[in-house]
Scaffold this motif. Structure first.
Motif, mmCIF file in Angstrom:
data_model
loop_
_atom_site.group_PDB
_atom_site.id
_atom_site.type_symbol
_atom_site.label_atom_id
_atom_site.label_comp_id
_atom_site.label_asym_id
_atom_site.label_seq_id
_atom_site.Cartn_x
_atom_site.Cartn_y
_atom_site.Cartn_z
ATOM 1 N N TYR A 60 0.846 -1.199 0.000
ATOM 2 C CA TYR A 60 0.000 0.000 0.000
ATOM 3 C C TYR A 60 0.882 1.251 0.000
ATOM 4 C CZ TYR A 60 -4.272 2.628 0.897
ATOM 5 O OH TYR A 60 -5.349 3.469 0.779
ATOM 6 N N SER A 61 1.943 1.185 0.798
ATOM 7 C CA SER A 61 2.844 2.328 0.906
ATOM 8 C C SER A 61 3.598 2.549 -0.407
ATOM 9 C CB SER A 61 3.818 2.076 2.054
ATOM 10 O OG SER A 61 4.712 3.125 2.148
ATOM 11 N N MET A 62 4.030 1.463 -1.048
ATOM 12 C CA MET A 62 4.680 1.588 -2.358
ATOM 13 C C MET A 62 3.719 2.210 -3.363
ATOM 14 S SD MET A 62 7.822 0.525 -2.317
ATOM 15 C CE MET A 62 8.340 0.100 -3.966
ATOM 16 N N TRP A 63 2.484 1.746 -3.302
ATOM 17 C CA TRP A 63 1.450 2.241 -4.223
ATOM 18 C C TRP A 63 1.209 3.732 -3.992
ATOM 19 C CZ3 TRP A 63 -4.132 2.705 -2.858
ATOM 20 C CH2 TRP A 63 -4.924 2.999 -3.957
ATOM 21 N N LEU A 64 1.153 4.113 -2.726
ATOM 22 C CA LEU A 64 0.896 5.529 -2.398
ATOM 23 C C LEU A 64 2.030 6.439 -2.825
ATOM 24 C CD1 LEU A 64 -0.782 5.977 1.096
ATOM 25 C CD2 LEU A 64 -1.749 6.266 -1.164
ATOM 26 N N GLN A 65 3.206 5.873 -3.065
ATOM 27 C CA GLN A 65 4.339 6.723 -3.443
ATOM 28 C C GLN A 65 4.415 6.956 -4.943
ATOM 29 O OE1 GLN A 65 8.082 6.099 -1.016
ATOM 30 N NE2 GLN A 65 6.913 4.340 -0.341
ATOM 31 N N ARG A 66 3.540 6.300 -5.717
ATOM 32 C CA ARG A 66 3.502 6.604 -7.160
ATOM 33 C C ARG A 66 2.964 8.036 -7.313
ATOM 34 N NH1 ARG A 66 -0.225 4.132 -10.033
ATOM 35 N NH2 ARG A 66 0.916 4.272 -11.964
ATOM 36 N N PRO A 67 3.522 8.836 -8.236
ATOM 37 C CA PRO A 67 3.092 10.238 -8.323
ATOM 38 C C PRO A 67 1.565 10.431 -8.436
ATOM 39 C CG PRO A 67 5.049 9.918 -9.638
ATOM 40 C CD PRO A 67 4.652 8.554 -9.141
ATOM 41 N N VAL A 303 -7.211 19.097 -14.563
ATOM 42 C CA VAL A 303 -6.283 19.357 -15.670
ATOM 43 C C VAL A 303 -4.937 19.835 -15.121
ATOM 44 C CG1 VAL A 303 -5.856 20.895 -17.640
ATOM 45 C CG2 VAL A 303 -8.075 19.775 -17.393
ATOM 46 N N ASP A 304 -4.977 20.771 -14.177
ATOM 47 C CA ASP A 304 -3.723 21.271 -13.587
ATOM 48 C C ASP A 304 -2.979 20.146 -12.857
ATOM 49 O OD1 ASP A 304 -4.307 23.743 -14.578
ATOM 50 O OD2 ASP A 304 -5.112 24.544 -12.714
ATOM 51 N N ASP A 305 -3.745 19.302 -12.149
ATOM 52 C CA ASP A 305 -3.112 18.187 -11.437
ATOM 53 C C ASP A 305 -2.467 17.207 -12.412
ATOM 54 O OD1 ASP A 305 -3.678 19.117 -8.954
ATOM 55 O OD2 ASP A 305 -5.469 17.901 -8.654
ATOM 56 N N LEU A 306 -3.146 16.959 -13.525
ATOM 57 C CA LEU A 306 -2.592 16.027 -14.510
ATOM 58 C C LEU A 306 -1.298 16.554 -15.114
ATOM 59 C CD1 LEU A 306 -5.498 14.439 -16.557
ATOM 60 C CD2 LEU A 306 -3.552 13.270 -15.560
ATOM 61 N N ILE A 307 -1.255 17.856 -15.348
ATOM 62 C CA ILE A 307 -0.019 18.452 -15.880
ATOM 63 C C ILE A 307 1.127 18.196 -14.902
ATOM 64 C CG2 ILE A 307 1.106 20.678 -16.387
ATOM 65 C CD1 ILE A 307 -1.578 21.597 -17.579
ATOM 66 N N ARG A 312 5.977 14.991 -13.304
ATOM 67 C CA ARG A 312 6.688 14.146 -12.333
ATOM 68 C C ARG A 312 7.007 12.777 -12.914
ATOM 69 N NH1 ARG A 312 3.684 14.734 -6.590
ATOM 70 N NH2 ARG A 312 3.218 16.930 -6.751
ATOM 71 N N LEU A 313 6.158 12.324 -13.835
ATOM 72 C CA LEU A 313 6.403 11.016 -14.455
ATOM 73 C C LEU A 313 7.430 11.095 -15.577
ATOM 74 C CD1 LEU A 313 2.710 9.739 -14.635
ATOM 75 C CD2 LEU A 313 4.538 8.715 -13.272
ATOM 76 N N GLY A 314 7.808 12.321 -15.931
ATOM 77 C CA GLY A 314 8.835 12.480 -16.965
ATOM 78 C C GLY A 314 8.271 12.706 -18.357
ATOM 79 N N THR B 63 0.559 6.527 -21.641
ATOM 80 C CA THR B 63 0.353 7.597 -20.657
ATOM 81 C C THR B 63 -0.846 7.285 -19.769
ATOM 82 O OG1 THR B 63 1.143 9.095 -22.369
ATOM 83 C CG2 THR B 63 0.185 10.111 -20.437
ATOM 84 N N CYS B 64 -1.894 6.691 -20.375
ATOM 85 C CA CYS B 64 -3.105 6.376 -19.603
ATOM 86 C C CYS B 64 -2.758 5.491 -18.404
ATOM 87 C CB CYS B 64 -4.144 5.695 -20.484
ATOM 88 S SG CYS B 64 -3.581 4.158 -21.246
ATOM 89 N N ALA B 65 -1.871 4.522 -18.621
ATOM 90 C CA ALA B 65 -1.503 3.595 -17.538
ATOM 91 C C ALA B 65 -0.644 4.285 -16.501
ATOM 92 C CB ALA B 65 -0.772 2.389 -18.118
ATOM 93 N N GLU B 66 0.244 5.168 -16.980
ATOM 94 C CA GLU B 66 1.162 5.830 -16.047
ATOM 95 C C GLU B 66 0.446 6.792 -15.117
ATOM 96 O OE1 GLU B 66 4.469 5.560 -15.594
ATOM 97 O OE2 GLU B 66 4.761 3.975 -17.052
ATOM 98 N N VAL B 67 -0.577 7.487 -15.647
ATOM 99 C CA VAL B 67 -1.261 8.486 -14.805
ATOM 100 C C VAL B 67 -2.381 7.863 -13.975
ATOM 101 C CG1 VAL B 67 -0.756 10.380 -16.398
ATOM 102 C CG2 VAL B 67 -2.951 9.182 -16.569
#
Lengths: 355, 215
Positions: A60-67, A303-307, A312-314, B63-67
Motif C-alpha cells: 500500500y505504501s509503495m502504491w501511495l508513493q507513485r506520483p 487538468v492542472d493536477d494532470l499536468i 513528475r512522471l517524466g 500515458t493512460c496507464a502511467e497516470v
C-alpha cells in the motif's frame, strides 16, 4: 557514487509495514490480556496474519508513493475536509459507502452475474473476517456465564459484554457464523467460476494467478471449513485432525497471498471514495476550456493536477507556441481530430509536391 | 495466447466514409459486450463531410496507464494496452483526459474506464478485430506488412507521433504518403488546422484512394 542497496521508497514502505506489524502484535498481546485468552492452537493463523499485515502495508505504501496515487490521495482528503462542505461530505460518504460498498451497485450495473458473485463473496468474506480475526487474536472469547453451562458470555478485549443461552436461536446463529459465511462464499465462487469458464472475454483475458487462484483459494478455505463442521457434527470427528491441518494450510496460504494478488483490491478500492469527493470539488470549481474548440471539458483542478503528474512522471507534453502551453489543455475530442488532420495535411503536402 | 508478431493494425483516417460499420461491429466484441469503443468523429460537420475512426493506438509507453492512480491499466507482453482492470479502476477519469489520442471512454454508471483492446479475445487467437473485418474503405485494416504494401503502393506506415516535446511510439500503424519526408506525425500540424480556414480541405484532399490491385 554507489547506488543504495534498497531504493528509498522500499525502505519507507518497509518501515511502515514493520510498524503496522508491530502495532498489530502489540494489539494482540493487549487485547488478549497478555495472551491469557490467546488460543495457542491458532498461532499459525496469527503469524500468517502478521505477515499479511506487513505485506499489505508495504505494498500500500509503495502504491501511495507513485506520483498519481500520492497526488490523488492528498487531493481526496483535501476535498473531503474542505471547510464549508464537511457536514455534507460526511453524509455523502455514508451514502456512497452504502451504495458502492454495501450494495455494490456499480458492479451489478456491469452484469447481474458479476454483481451477484461479488456481493456473495464479499459479504461471506466480511462475515468470516469479522468472526475469525478477533477469535484468532484473542480479542473475543466466550465463557460460561452465571455459574451454569446454559449461558455463554462474550468477552471483547477482556471486557464482559452480552450473554445468551447456548441452546437459543441466537446461540445457533453465532456458533455457526462461519458456516453461513462459507455458504455465501461458495455460492459466489460458483457464479464467478461459471462466468470464467464460459464467457469469451474472461477466457481471453483471465490469468491463473490473478483471476482463478483467488477463487480456488476461497473455495478451498470454505469447503475445508465446512468439512470440519460435518466431521464433528455428524461423523464423530472422523479425520478431524487431517481436516483441521488442511483448513489451516488453505487459510494461511490465502493470508500470505493477500498482499500480492487480486485480494489487494480490497485495500485499494476505498480510493474510489476519495476520487468521488475530488470530482465533486472539481465540478463546483472552475472548468477547463479547450484551447481548440473553446468548450469546457473537465475541471480545471484535474487538468492542472494532470499536468503536474505528467511532469513528475517524466512526460514532456509542453508546447512552445503562443496558443497552447501544454497538450493537457486540449480536450479528448480535439485530440482525436487533430491527429487525423495532421495526417491529412501530410497527404495534402504530398499532393502539392508530387507529380 | 498472444497476437501473432507478423500481424499489425493499420489505420488510415482519411479513407473513412463514415458508414458506422466499425462502430456497430465493435459493440459486438466479447470483451466489451454491447458497448462500442470506437470514436467516429466528424471533423467539422458544417464545413466537411469527412469522418474519422479512432481506435486505441496501443502506445509502447502508455500515458493512460502511467497516470492511473489505481494502477489499473496493464499492457500485455504482446503490446496491447488493456481496458482498466475492473477490481481496480476507481473511475477518476485521468486516463480519459491524459491519453494523447483521446481514446478511453468512461462508463460513469459502472465506475469503469473502457477502451479498445484490439478485440483481444479475437486477435489473441489469430482472428481480425471486429472493426477491421467490416470496414469497407480500408480505413481500418488488420494484416501483415507485405499485405498493406501491396494494397497501398503509395503509402507507408508510421508509428511515431509527436505531442509538443513528447514522442510516443505505438503498436498500431498509421498510413502516411510514401514520398513524405516526415519521420513522425506531429499533432501540432493539425491542431489549429480547420477545414473552414482553408480553401482546400486537408483530409478530403488526401482522400485519393488507392484501389486494390486485382490479380
Amino acid at each position: 557514487m554507489k547506488s543504495p542497496l534498497l531504493p528509498r521508497e522500499s525502505l519507507i514502505a518497509g518501515a511502515y509495514g514493520l510498524g503496522a506489524m508491530l502495532i498489530l502484535a502489540a494489539l494482540i498481546v493487549l487485547g488478549s490480556r497478555q495472551l491469557s485468552h490467546f488460543d495457542a492452537a491458532l498461532v499459525g493463523y496469527t503469524f500468517a496474519s502478521l505477515f499479511a499485515m506487513f505485506g499489505i502495508v508495504y505494498r500500500y505504501s509503495m502504491w501511495l508513493q507513485r506520483p498519481p496515487t500520492a497526488l490523488y490521495w492528498r487531493r481526496g482528503w483535501q476535498a473531503f475536509f474542505t471547510r464549508r462542505g464537511r457536514a455534507r461530505n460526511v453524509g455523502l460518504m455514508f451514502r456512497r459507502l452504502f451504495s458502492s460498498f454495501a450494495l455494490n451497485i456499480f458492479i451489478w450495473r456491469r452484469n447481474w452475474l458479476r454483481g451477484a458473485a461479488h456481493w456473495l463473496i464479499m459479504w461471506g468474506c466480511v462475515l468470516a473476517a469479522a468472526i475469525t480475526f478477533p477469535l484468532v487474536f484473542g480479542w473475543v472469547h466466550f465463557e460460561f456465564a452465571d455459574g451454569s453451562f446454559e449461558r455463554y458470555r462474550a468477552n471483547i478485549f477482556g471486557f464482559s459484554t452480552f450473554s445468551f443461552e447456548t441452546d437459543s436461536l441466537l446461540g445457533f446463529l453465532i456458533f455457526h457464523g462461519l458456516v453461513w459465511a462459507s455458504f455465501l462464499v461458495i455460492a459466489g465462487v460458483m457464479l464467478a467460476m461459471r462466468r470464467r469458464m464460459r464467457s469469451h472475454d474472461a477466457l481471453a483475458l483471465q490469468r491463473f494467478g490473478e483471476d482463478l487462484l483467488p477463487l480456488i483459494m476461497l473455495f478451498a478455505v470454505s469447503i475445508t471449513g465446512l468439512m470440519l463442521v460435518v466431521s464433528y457434527s455428524w461423523m464423530d470427528g472422523f479425520a478431524y485432525e487431517f481436516l483441521s491441518i488442511t483448513h489451516a494450510a488453505t487459510v494461511i496460504f490465502t493470508l500470505l497471498w493477500m498482499p500480492f494478488g487480486k485480494f489487494f483490491h480490497i485495500f485499494q478500492r476505498p480510493a474510489q471514495l476519495g476520487v468521488a469527493f475530488y470530482k465533486d470539488a472539481g465540478q463546483r470549481g472552475q472548468q477547463a476550456i479547450c484551447v481548440r474548440c473553446e468548450q469546457p471539458y473537465a475541471s480545471q483542478l484535474q487538468v492542472d493536477d494532470l499536468i503536474e503528474v505528467q511532469r513528475r512522471l517524466g512526460y514532456r507534453y509542453e508546447f512552445v507556441t503562443d496558443r497552447v502551453d501544454h497538450y493537457q489543455r486540449v480536450c479528448p475530442r480535439c485530440r482525436r481530430i487533430s491527429m487525423a488532420l495532421s495526417q491529412g495535411k501530410l497527404w495534402q503536402e504530398s499532393h502539392g509536391t508530387a507529380s | 495466447m498472444a497476437i501473432p508478431e507478423n500481424k499489425y493494425f493499420f489505420i488510415d483516417p482519411h479513407r473513412c466514409i463514415g458508414c458506422q460499420s466499425c462502430v456497430q461491429a465493435c459493440s459486438e466484441c466479447d470483451t466489451h459486450k454491447g458497448k462500442s469503443m470506437i470514436h467516429l468523429e466528424t471533423v467539422d460537420r458544417l464545413q466537411s463531410p469527412q469522418t474519422l475512426p479512432v481506435i486505441c493506438m496501443h502506445c509502447d509507453s502508455p500515458t493512460c496507464a502511467e497516470v492511473c492512480p489505481a494502477d489499473a491499466i496493464k499492457r500485455t507482453e504482446d503490446g496491447v494496452v488493456q481496458s482498466a482492470r475492473k477490481p481496480r479502476c476507481i473511475a477518476c477519469n485521468n486516463c480519459v483526459l491524459a491519453c494523447p489520442f483521446g481514446v478511453p471512454k468512461m462508463e460513469t454508471s459502472m465506475d469503469l474506464m473502457m477502451k479498445c483492446d484490439m478485440c483481444y479475445d479475437r486477435t489473441s487467437i489469430g482472428k481480425k478485430p471486429m472493426c477491421a473485418t467490416v470496414c469497407p474503405s480500408g480505413a481500418l485494416h488488420y494484416g501483415t506488412l507485405s499485405e498493406i504494401e501491396e494494397l497501398r503502393p503509395r503509402s507507408r506506415t508510421n508509428n511515431e507521433f509527436r505531442f509538443g516535446g513528447q514522442t510516443i511510439r505505438t503498436k498500431v500503424q498509421m498510413m502516411v504518403p510514401r514520398q513524405s519526408p516526415a519521420t513522425h506525425l506531429d499533432v501540432a500540424d493539425g491542431m489549429f488546422e480547420s477545414p473552414a480556414d482553408e480553401a482546400d480541405d486537408a483530409m478530403l484532399s488526401g482522400a485519393v484512394f488507392e484501389l486494390p490491385t486485382v490479380q
